[in-house]
Design a protein around this motif. Structure first.
Motif, PDB file in Angstrom:
ATOM      1  N   TYR A  35     -30.298 -56.389 -38.187  1.00  0.00           N
ATOM      2  CA  TYR A  35     -31.137 -57.662 -37.977  1.00  0.00           C
ATOM      3  C   TYR A  35     -32.304 -57.233 -39.170  1.00  0.00           C
ATOM      4  CZ  TYR A  35     -35.423 -60.468 -37.176  1.00  0.00           C
ATOM      5  OH  TYR A  35     -36.483 -61.203 -37.466  1.00  0.00           O
ATOM      6  N   LEU A  36     -32.246 -58.112 -40.153  1.00  0.00           N
ATOM      7  CA  LEU A  36     -33.449 -57.897 -41.269  1.00  0.00           C
ATOM      8  C   LEU A  36     -34.448 -59.013 -41.525  1.00  0.00           C
ATOM      9  CD1 LEU A  36     -32.090 -57.967 -44.677  1.00  0.00           C
ATOM     10  CD2 LEU A  36     -30.704 -58.379 -42.679  1.00  0.00           C
ATOM     11  N   ASP A  37     -35.630 -58.601 -41.570  1.00  0.00           N
ATOM     12  CA  ASP A  37     -36.611 -59.755 -41.759  1.00  0.00           C
ATOM     13  C   ASP A  37     -37.351 -59.073 -42.754  1.00  0.00           C
ATOM     14  OD1 ASP A  37     -38.740 -61.398 -41.278  1.00  0.00           O
ATOM     15  OD2 ASP A  37     -39.492 -60.238 -39.603  1.00  0.00           O
ATOM     16  N   PRO A  38     -36.676 -59.468 -44.061  1.00  0.00           N
ATOM     17  CA  PRO A  38     -37.350 -58.900 -45.252  1.00  0.00           C
ATOM     18  C   PRO A  38     -38.556 -59.811 -45.760  1.00  0.00           C
ATOM     19  CG  PRO A  38     -35.256 -60.134 -45.813  1.00  0.00           C
ATOM     20  CD  PRO A  38     -35.778 -60.172 -44.544  1.00  0.00           C
ATOM     21  N   PRO A  39     -39.305 -59.486 -46.778  1.00  0.00           N
ATOM     22  CA  PRO A  39     -40.067 -60.088 -47.363  1.00  0.00           C
ATOM     23  C   PRO A  39     -39.579 -61.457 -47.804  1.00  0.00           C
ATOM     24  CG  PRO A  39     -40.505 -58.139 -47.982  1.00  0.00           C
ATOM     25  CD  PRO A  39     -39.333 -58.107 -47.427  1.00  0.00           C
ATOM     26  N   GLU A  44     -46.994 -63.962 -51.474  1.00  0.00           N
ATOM     27  CA  GLU A  44     -48.200 -63.638 -50.933  1.00  0.00           C
ATOM     28  C   GLU A  44     -48.192 -62.064 -50.606  1.00  0.00           C
ATOM     29  OE1 GLU A  44     -49.047 -65.595 -47.249  1.00  0.00           O
ATOM     30  OE2 GLU A  44     -48.455 -67.596 -47.918  1.00  0.00           O
ATOM     31  N   ASP A  45     -49.212 -61.425 -50.398  1.00  0.00           N
ATOM     32  CA  ASP A  45     -49.164 -60.002 -50.045  1.00  0.00           C
ATOM     33  C   ASP A  45     -49.892 -60.068 -48.754  1.00  0.00           C
ATOM     34  OD1 ASP A  45     -48.229 -59.161 -52.263  1.00  0.00           O
ATOM     35  OD2 ASP A  45     -50.033 -58.619 -53.224  1.00  0.00           O
ATOM     36  N   PHE A  59     -47.695 -55.184 -47.017  1.00  0.00           N
ATOM     37  CA  PHE A  59     -46.669 -55.070 -47.934  1.00  0.00           C
ATOM     38  C   PHE A  59     -46.720 -56.130 -48.771  1.00  0.00           C
ATOM     39  CE2 PHE A  59     -44.074 -58.423 -46.078  1.00  0.00           C
ATOM     40  CZ  PHE A  59     -44.572 -58.584 -44.947  1.00  0.00           C
ATOM     41  N   LYS A  60     -46.083 -55.974 -49.787  1.00  0.00           N
ATOM     42  CA  LYS A  60     -46.079 -57.108 -50.973  1.00  0.00           C
ATOM     43  C   LYS A  60     -45.070 -57.967 -51.063  1.00  0.00           C
ATOM     44  CE  LYS A  60     -43.397 -55.687 -54.985  1.00  0.00           C
ATOM     45  NZ  LYS A  60     -43.294 -56.257 -56.155  1.00  0.00           N
TER      46      LYS A  60
END
Ligand SMILES: C[S@@+](CC[C@H](N)C(=O)[O-])C[C@H]1O[C@@H](n2cnc3c(N)ncnc32)[C@H](O)[C@@H]1O
Length: 470
Positions: A35-39, A44-45, A59-60
């Protein structure tokens, strides 16, 4: 190589570091579910509020095309031309930031595919900002035949100040690695109105049931028998005489009666179907029953973009079994790891922020699920699934032939004796002696590359104006 590799990490490991380096050192075919929930490329930061459990996490989510990205792009171009074309197209239609973001994602998704077992699955959590480009990227990485669902999760309620249709959903793209996958069909409970309408009867103990037909829809000559004075229906009963007797003994047959309590043999017996034995409705791909975490929720850590445990519960239950291995390479406040622990799965998480490694411990402790030690790691693992490899030095002749005497850095032809063997992913970052991880460099290029990875090395060559850096 074995079909399935034992993992080269312990259950309950949380890594702090860049997931690309770490995944490159993990054994292939060793994970059941990712499961991945990347930026999301939201421009937005994010940072967690001071004083919250997650304070310090940030995280940026802004992307600019750097030389390093371009070098990865070159790597993708060599190995995955279709993927290369899609990323380029996204750059043309959406802009450089999307191109840069997709390069960052693509190199990682290729690693994730390698890590999954043949029956494994991947769920990528995103939103409309990059969702459609990510779908195309995933189609290339996993093959479009392995696309299973686009899940729409309603993550919030409508915003009254919205100038368009209120944006209230996230998208979760679900892919399997291959044709067959682990799947435990999920069911949703029946709606109240449906239950009230259908399950109108109750036993003395209050158990609710509905009445179902016992006549066969097709002619069944061997099911034509008289039952307790009831003549058989024109096409026969739906059940054999033995099954009918068993159902009757279990009190599962309802008999129509006359006012005096005797059977009304002009009507038909019916089967009692109990509500508490029904699985519910097969679940669809629109999930509007999983509310976001409210400000008072016990599970709230203050971590920006924290996802609710119920969401991860649903995904993990459907696409893994107890004892299976779940990986979250963008772990955040470790929601997927906590959910996996509660569901008796093994887990491994990675996040750039060290806050993830402390949060997983505090969350499991609060849950009362911290029964076993967790492992914090910052090193890059070394793969152990490549068998016993011969010394890298034995490959020099073969590499010289493959590269036709050309240095893989500056692209100049050198004599054999001036070439040195280089580990593309440095040994210190988990790179192996496998020939796929080796290249010949001239002495100058080798000392320029040093202990850095290929992308940075190529970017450096380009910055110095040395031919052949693309
Ligand atoms: C959207 S948040 C994940 C939230 C998580 N699902 C949760 O419920 O808490 C994305 C996370 O990815 C992490 N991240 C971004 N780039 C990364 C990288 N290259 N390697 C590892 N983690 C990364 C960020 O630090 C951030 O915690």
């Amino acid at each position: 190589m074995p079909a399935m590799a034992a993992p080269n990490w312990k259950n309950r490991t949380m890594w702090t570091g860049d997931n690309l380096d770490i995944m490159r050192g993990m054994n292939g075919k060793s994970v059941d579910l990712i499961y991945l929930d990347p930026p999301f490329n939201s421009n937005e930061d994010y940072s967690a509020p001071v004083g919250s459990e997650a304070a310090g996490a940030a995280f940026k989510d802004t992307w600019t095309l750097s030389d390093v990205d371009e070098a990865w792009h070159g790597e993708i171009a060599d190995k995955e031309p279709a993927l290369y074309a899609i990323i380029d197209a996204a750059g043309l239609s959406h802009g450089k930031s999307m191109k840069s973001y997709l390069i960052m994602m693509a190199v990682r998704l290729l690693e994730m595919r390698r890590l999954l077992k043949p029956t494994g699955s991947l769920y990528l959590h995103c939103d409309p900002t990059a969702g459609h480009y990510l779908k195309m990227t995933l189609d290339c990485v996993f093959g479009r035949a392995n696309f299973r669902n686009e899940i729409v999760w309603q993550r919030t309620t409508v915003h009254s100040d919205s100038k368009t249709w209120s944006r209230i959903s996230d998208t979760i793209l679900f892919y399997s690695k291959g044709k067959s996958m682990t799947w435990n069909a999920p069911y949703a409970p029946h709606a109240d109105e449906y239950v009230d309408k259908k399950y109108r009867y109750a036993d003395g103990d209050g158990r609710r049931y509905m009445l179902d037909n016992m006549t066969s829809p097709n002619p069944r000559p061997n099911m034509m028998y008289e039952w307790k004075g009831f003549p058989y229906p024109a096409k026969g009963w739906r059940y054999s005489q033995e099954t009918m007797a068993r159902l009757d003994a279990d009190g599962r047959v309802w008999y129509p009666t006359l006012e005096d309590g005797t059977y009304d043999t002009n009507r038909r017996p019916r089967l009692k179907r109990y509500l508490d034995e029904m699985k519910g409705n097969v679940m669809g791909n629109i999930w509007n029953d999983l509310p976001p975490i409210n400000s008072q929720a016990k599970e709230r850590t203050g971590y920006p973009t924290q996802k609710p445990l119920v969401l991860l519960d649903r995904i993990i239950k459907a696409s893994s079994n107890p004892g299976d291995i779940v990986l979250d390479p963008f772990a955040g406040c470790a929601t997927a790891c906590v959910a996996a622990e509660r569901l008796k799965r093994h887990w491994v998480g990675i996040d750039l922020s060290p806050v993830a490694a402390s949060l997983v411990v505090s969350r499991l402790r609060e849950e009362g699920s911290l029964l076993f030690p967790t492992h914090k790691r910052i090193d890059i693992p070394r793969r152990t699934d490549l068998g016993k490899l011969p010394s890298y030095k034995t490959h020099k002749h073969q590499l010289f032939g493959k590269q036709e005497g050309i240095c893989a850095g500056c692209r100049v032809v050198f004599p054999f004796r001036n070439m040195t063997i280089d580990h593309i992913v440095p040994q210190s970052k988990g790179g192996t002696d496998h020939i796929d991880n080796l290249q010949l460099l001239c002495g100058a290029c080798n000392s320029l590359k040093g202990n850095r990875d290929q992308a940075r090395f190529l970017a450096d060559l380009k910055a110095r104006g040395i031919v052949g850096a693309e």
